[in-house]
Design a protein around this motif. Structure first.
Motif, PDB file in Angstrom:
ATOM      1  N   ASP A 143     -30.729 -10.855 -30.443  1.00 43.28           N
ATOM      2  CA  ASP A 143     -30.138 -12.041 -29.557  1.00 43.28           C
ATOM      3  C   ASP A 143     -28.838 -11.594 -28.658  1.00 43.28           C
ATOM      4  OD1 ASP A 143     -31.714 -13.952 -30.938  1.00 43.28           O
ATOM      5  OD2 ASP A 143     -30.615 -13.846 -32.608  1.00 43.28           O
ATOM      6  N   GLN A 201     -26.491 -12.663 -25.052  1.00 43.07           N
ATOM      7  CA  GLN A 201     -26.288 -13.674 -23.984  1.00 43.07           C
ATOM      8  C   GLN A 201     -26.033 -12.884 -22.665  1.00 43.07           C
ATOM      9  OE1 GLN A 201     -22.080 -15.275 -23.419  1.00 43.07           O
ATOM     10  NE2 GLN A 201     -23.254 -17.110 -24.255  1.00 43.07           N
ATOM     11  N   LEU A 257     -26.745 -17.673 -20.707  1.00 43.41           N
ATOM     12  CA  LEU A 257     -28.004 -17.993 -21.255  1.00 43.41           C
ATOM     13  C   LEU A 257     -28.011 -17.032 -22.505  1.00 43.41           C
ATOM     14  CD1 LEU A 257     -30.157 -17.791 -17.950  1.00 43.41           C
ATOM     15  CD2 LEU A 257     -29.352 -19.894 -18.930  1.00 43.41           C
ATOM     16  N   ASP A 258     -28.524 -17.803 -23.510  1.00 44.08           N
ATOM     17  CA  ASP A 258     -29.127 -16.964 -24.671  1.00 44.08           C
ATOM     18  C   ASP A 258     -30.443 -16.526 -24.748  1.00 44.08           C
ATOM     19  OD1 ASP A 258     -26.395 -16.682 -25.766  1.00 44.08           O
ATOM     20  OD2 ASP A 258     -26.775 -18.799 -26.721  1.00 44.08           O
ATOM     21  N   GLY A 283     -35.933 -17.630 -23.859  1.00 40.08           N
ATOM     22  CA  GLY A 283     -34.813 -18.156 -23.284  1.00 40.08           C
ATOM     23  C   GLY A 283     -34.854 -19.727 -23.374  1.00 40.08           C
ATOM     24  N   PRO A 284     -33.833 -20.324 -22.930  1.00 41.90           N
ATOM     25  CA  PRO A 284     -33.615 -21.647 -22.670  1.00 41.90           C
ATOM     26  C   PRO A 284     -34.690 -22.602 -22.147  1.00 41.90           C
ATOM     27  CG  PRO A 284     -32.216 -20.801 -21.458  1.00 41.90           C
ATOM     28  CD  PRO A 284     -32.671 -19.576 -21.979  1.00 41.90           C
ATOM     29  N   ALA A 285     -35.312 -23.661 -22.544  1.00 45.32           N
ATOM     30  CA  ALA A 285     -35.928 -24.539 -21.948  1.00 45.32           C
ATOM     31  C   ALA A 285     -37.398 -23.944 -21.864  1.00 45.32           C
ATOM     32  CB  ALA A 285     -35.799 -24.999 -20.415  1.00 45.32           C
ATOM     33  N   ARG A 286     -37.981 -22.980 -22.834  1.00 49.80           N
ATOM     34  CA  ARG A 286     -39.245 -22.370 -22.905  1.00 49.80           C
ATOM     35  C   ARG A 286     -39.619 -21.279 -21.985  1.00 49.80           C
ATOM     36  NH1 ARG A 286     -42.734 -27.587 -23.572  1.00 49.80           N
ATOM     37  NH2 ARG A 286     -41.356 -28.650 -24.818  1.00 49.80           N
ATOM     38  N   SER A 287     -38.428 -20.737 -21.441  1.00 44.67           N
ATOM     39  CA  SER A 287     -38.701 -19.543 -20.468  1.00 44.67           C
ATOM     40  C   SER A 287     -38.791 -18.542 -21.153  1.00 44.67           C
ATOM     41  CB  SER A 287     -37.458 -19.381 -19.496  1.00 44.67           C
ATOM     42  OG  SER A 287     -36.357 -19.186 -20.477  1.00 44.67           O
TER      43      SER A 287
END
Length: 152
Positions: free
Chosen positions: A52, A54, A62-63, A83-87
């Motif tokens: 993991d 950043q 972003l993580d 990544g965030p928001a299903r990226s």
């Protein structure tokens, strides 16, 4: 999906380059957008290895959760990232022995933003040519690190 590719010649053996790029604890020494390693599995990199990280782009941290999905030591590694928001991201390193005991290091990163075509448009508008510039800066830092003898 957007993709960034770049290559660089490094005056070091593929094994020396491999040891540096595959050590998650060294990411901060060469990856320009790296901010912190939050977790990395124990032991050597292998298929299924997870970490993991950043990263920081355009003022935003972003993580990203990475999983090593292909690993041919000294030759090729493929990481899938979430990544965030299903990226999603996919990063590939390919190492080729080059003339004079050097290495050609090929880098490829594919990024799939969330929200389909709308997300892709927003991503291009926000990021522009930055990924290519950051890839070049990252590879230059990698070359400097490894060639200085600090990479092995």
């Amino acid at each position: 999906m957007s993709a960034v590719t770049d290559s660089i010649h490094i005056a070091a053996t593929p094994d020396e380059v491999w040891r540096t790029v595959m050590d998650p604890h060294r990411l901060g020494e060469w990856v320009t957008i790296h901010r912190r390693l939050r977790h990395a599995d124990d032991g050597p990199p292998r298929v299924g290895y997870e970490m993991d990280q950043q990263i920081h782009m355009r003022g935003v941290s972003l993580d990203v959760h990475w999983k090593l999905v292909d690993c041919d030591p000294g030759r090729r590694a493929v990481w899938n990232g979430r990544g965030p928001a299903r990226s999603h991201a996919r990063t590939e390193y390919t190492l080729h022995p080059d003339h004079d005991s050097g290495t050609r290091f090929d880098y490829r990163n594919e990024f799939r933003p969330p929200l389909g075509p709308v997300g892709a448009l927003a991503s291009r508008a926000l990021v522009g040519g930055m990924p290519q510039r950051e890839a070049r800066r990252t590879l230059e830092r990698l070359r400097t690190l490894v060639e200085s003898g600090s990479g092995a």
